[in-house]
Motif scaffolding. Structure first.
Motif, PDB file in Angstrom:
ATOM      1  N   ASN A 150     -13.886 -11.953  -6.777  1.00 20.72           N
ATOM      2  CA  ASN A 150     -15.070 -13.353  -6.718  1.00 20.72           C
ATOM      3  C   ASN A 150     -14.532 -14.351  -7.021  1.00 20.72           C
ATOM      4  N   TYR A 151     -14.555 -15.665  -7.869  1.00 20.12           N
ATOM      5  CA  TYR A 151     -13.997 -16.636  -7.979  1.00 20.12           C
ATOM      6  C   TYR A 151     -12.144 -16.913  -7.914  1.00 20.12           C
ATOM      7  N   ASN A 152     -11.936 -15.421  -8.716  1.00 22.43           N
ATOM      8  CA  ASN A 152     -10.849 -15.253  -8.733  1.00 22.43           C
ATOM      9  C   ASN A 152      -9.479 -14.381  -8.112  1.00 22.43           C
ATOM     10  N   THR A 153      -8.123 -14.749  -8.590  1.00 23.06           N
ATOM     11  CA  THR A 153      -7.176 -14.209  -7.516  1.00 23.06           C
ATOM     12  C   THR A 153      -6.408 -13.122  -8.111  1.00 23.06           C
ATOM     13  N   ASP A 154      -6.146 -11.992  -8.096  1.00 24.21           N
ATOM     14  CA  ASP A 154      -5.370 -11.394  -8.768  1.00 24.21           C
ATOM     15  C   ASP A 154      -4.437 -10.869  -8.364  1.00 24.21           C
ATOM     16  N   PHE A 155      -2.783 -11.540  -7.923  1.00 23.37           N
ATOM     17  CA  PHE A 155      -1.570 -10.396  -7.812  1.00 23.37           C
ATOM     18  C   PHE A 155      -1.184  -9.882  -8.453  1.00 23.37           C
ATOM     19  N   PHE A 156      -0.530  -8.520  -7.463  1.00 29.17           N
ATOM     20  CA  PHE A 156      -0.226  -7.343  -7.850  1.00 29.17           C
ATOM     21  C   PHE A 156       1.297  -7.403  -7.428  1.00 29.17           C
ATOM     22  N   MET A 157       1.635  -6.819  -8.856  1.00 30.62           N
ATOM     23  CA  MET A 157       3.093  -7.009  -8.438  1.00 30.62           C
ATOM     24  C   MET A 157       4.402  -6.264  -7.976  1.00 30.62           C
ATOM     25  N   ARG A 158       5.378  -6.228  -7.766  1.00 29.89           N
ATOM     26  CA  ARG A 158       5.786  -4.886  -7.053  1.00 29.89           C
ATOM     27  C   ARG A 158       5.966  -3.788  -8.692  1.00 29.89           C
ATOM     28  N   ASP A 159       6.222  -3.658 -10.413  1.00 31.12           N
ATOM     29  CA  ASP A 159       6.101  -3.592 -10.858  1.00 31.12           C
ATOM     30  C   ASP A 159       4.534  -2.773 -11.420  1.00 31.12           C
ATOM     31  N   GLY A 160       4.349  -3.260 -10.505  1.00 28.03           N
ATOM     32  CA  GLY A 160       2.616  -1.964 -10.995  1.00 28.03           C
ATOM     33  C   GLY A 160       2.002  -3.456 -11.755  1.00 28.03           C
ATOM     34  N   SER A 161       2.216  -4.583 -12.078  1.00 23.04           N
ATOM     35  CA  SER A 161       1.459  -5.286 -13.336  1.00 23.04           C
ATOM     36  C   SER A 161       0.202  -6.083 -12.551  1.00 23.04           C
ATOM     37  N   ILE A 162      -0.322  -6.677 -13.051  1.00 28.38           N
ATOM     38  CA  ILE A 162      -1.254  -7.435 -12.428  1.00 28.38           C
ATOM     39  C   ILE A 162      -1.843  -9.042 -13.091  1.00 28.38           C
ATOM     40  N   HIS A 163      -1.154 -10.002 -12.749  1.00 18.93           N
ATOM     41  CA  HIS A 163      -1.469 -10.921 -13.503  1.00 18.93           C
ATOM     42  C   HIS A 163      -3.095 -12.065 -12.536  1.00 18.93           C
ATOM     43  N   SER A 165      -5.635 -15.094 -12.121  1.00 20.96           N
ATOM     44  CA  SER A 165      -6.117 -16.708 -11.543  1.00 20.96           C
ATOM     45  C   SER A 165      -6.750 -16.930 -11.489  1.00 20.96           C
ATOM     46  N   PHE A 166      -7.422 -18.243 -11.849  1.00 24.40           N
ATOM     47  CA  PHE A 166      -8.944 -18.754 -12.014  1.00 24.40           C
ATOM     48  C   PHE A 166      -9.056 -19.975 -10.828  1.00 24.40           C
ATOM     49  N   LYS A 167      -8.044 -19.576  -9.865  1.00 31.81           N
ATOM     50  CA  LYS A 167      -7.937 -20.616  -8.200  1.00 31.81           C
ATOM     51  C   LYS A 167      -8.284 -18.977  -7.552  1.00 31.81           C
ATOM     52  N   ASN A 168      -8.959 -19.605  -6.326  1.00 33.02           N
ATOM     53  CA  ASN A 168      -9.715 -18.134  -5.934  1.00 33.02           C
ATOM     54  C   ASN A 168      -8.484 -18.361  -4.353  1.00 33.02           C
ATOM     55  N   LEU A 169      -8.929 -17.606  -3.853  1.00 33.87           N
ATOM     56  CA  LEU A 169      -8.149 -17.737  -2.966  1.00 33.87           C
ATOM     57  C   LEU A 169      -7.638 -18.089  -1.751  1.00 33.87           C
ATOM     58  N   LYS A 170      -9.363 -18.924  -0.772  1.00 39.06           N
ATOM     59  CA  LYS A 170      -9.228 -20.336  -0.193  1.00 39.06           C
ATOM     60  C   LYS A 170      -8.068 -21.554  -0.948  1.00 39.06           C
ATOM     61  N   LYS A 171      -7.904 -21.702  -1.836  1.00 37.87           N
ATOM     62  CA  LYS A 171      -6.926 -22.651  -3.006  1.00 37.87           C
ATOM     63  C   LYS A 171      -5.703 -22.204  -2.801  1.00 37.87           C
ATOM     64  N   THR A 172      -5.419 -20.590  -3.578  1.00 33.59           N
ATOM     65  CA  THR A 172      -4.364 -20.355  -3.879  1.00 33.59           C
ATOM     66  C   THR A 172      -3.337 -20.205  -2.015  1.00 33.59           C
ATOM     67  N   HIS A 173      -3.828 -19.197  -1.389  1.00 32.88           N
ATOM     68  CA  HIS A 173      -3.080 -19.314   0.249  1.00 32.88           C
ATOM     69  C   HIS A 173      -2.458 -19.969   0.363  1.00 32.88           C
ATOM     70  N   PRO A 174      -2.847 -21.463   0.642  1.00 32.26           N
ATOM     71  CA  PRO A 174      -2.101 -22.726   0.763  1.00 32.26           C
ATOM     72  C   PRO A 174      -0.853 -22.920   0.086  1.00 32.26           C
ATOM     73  N   LEU A 175      -0.577 -22.390  -0.381  1.00 32.20           N
ATOM     74  CA  LEU A 175       0.728 -22.619  -1.757  1.00 32.20           C
ATOM     75  C   LEU A 175       1.777 -21.798  -1.713  1.00 32.20           C
ATOM     76  N   LEU A 176       1.224 -21.271  -1.040  1.00 30.98           N
ATOM     77  CA  LEU A 176       2.340 -19.416  -0.512  1.00 30.98           C
ATOM     78  C   LEU A 176       3.072 -19.717   0.992  1.00 30.98           C
ATOM     79  N   PRO A 177       4.761 -19.308   0.568  1.00 32.16           N
ATOM     80  CA  PRO A 177       5.478 -19.498   1.939  1.00 32.16           C
ATOM     81  C   PRO A 177       4.237 -18.891   3.246  1.00 32.16           C
ATOM     82  N   SER A 178       5.338 -18.738   4.465  1.00 32.08           N
ATOM     83  CA  SER A 178       4.427 -18.533   5.517  1.00 32.08           C
ATOM     84  C   SER A 178       4.565 -17.069   5.858  1.00 32.08           C
TER      85      SER A 178
END
Length: 239
Positions: A150-163, A165-178
């Motif tokens: 929805n308006y949030n995002t879930d971060f899926f980690m290598r160890d299986g954990s999920i975190h 975030s209250f930022k949506n995907l449109k706002k999160t993606h520009p903060l990440l490396p290429s």
């Protein structure tokens, strides 16, 4: 994308350098502001890794700015000072500035300092998931993908954990490396973890993630970028 901010009145030469420096596509200026006109709401959405401060501007209180950044930002930015005074430049180094631009201010000199910074300081792979001064840090090398919820995002980690975030995907993606590329409306994946691409079925397979992902026609060109990023994957990914 890597962001930077300029605080205080700036020399004309720096103003001319901004479009040249941003043209590389690696950095983007968030804007220029007086200390009392800083848009903290915007900065919290796109936190800068670098802040240039005019040390000669009488309206700028350097210690106050640094204190605010330490409180409000999850990842502390680097600072470069701009001054006509050797004494102020020396004091800036003493309090932790990574560099100082001294007068006379020329386009070539300023570009040289900024390029020096770009080479010396690589993009950080520590990412901060923040919410109302609650800062949670992850290593982007351990991040498999980000899924829109929805308006949030879930971060899926290598160890299986999920975190979450209250930022949506449109706002999160520009903060990440290429190496993080969008493949459809709901997913941004870490290219380093891709081990199979089935172009006939528009499918992607990631290490440490059982679900088969599908990329859409809109993001088909990103598959070429993913293939290029695979060549840059660190050895730790395959451990």
């Amino acid at each position: 994308m890597r962001y930077y901010l300029i605080i205080g009145a700036i020399p004309a030469a720096l103003n001319a350098v901004i479009p040249v420096f941003d043209k590389s596509g690696e950095f983007k200026c968030l804007g220029m502001a007086a200390e009392n006109a800083i848009n903290w709401s915007k900065i919290l959405k796109l936190p800068p890794e670098l802040i240039l401060i005019n040390l000669d501007d009488p309206k700028v209180e350097v210690s106050k700015i640094i204190k605010k950044c330490n409180i409000k930002l999850g990842v502390i930015p680097n600072y470069i000072g701009i001054t006509t005074s050797y004494e102020k430049g020396f004091n800036a180094f003493r309090v932790g500035f990574v560099d100082v631009i001294l007068a006379p201010f020329t386009k070539i000199k300023i570009l040289k300092v900024l390029d020096k910074y770009r080479v010396a300081f690589w993009p950080s792979y520590i990412y901060c998931i923040d919410c109302y001064y609650d800062f949670f840090y992850i290593n982007l090398h351990d991040l498999l993908l980000i899924k829109a919820d929805n308006y949030n995002t879930d971060f899926f980690m290598r160890d299986g954990s999920i975190h979450a975030s209250f930022k949506n995907l449109k706002k999160t993606h520009p903060l990440l490396p290429s190496n993080f590329q969008r493949i459809n409306r709901s997913y941004v994946i870490n290219s380093f973890y891709v081990y199979r691409i089935h172009t006939g079925k528009s499918q992607l397979y990631l290490r440490h993630y059982d679900q088969i992902l599908t990329y859409t026609k809109k993001y088909r060109n990103n598959i070429f970028l993913i293939k290029k990023q695979l060549l840059k994957a660190p050895e730790s990914i395959f451990a």
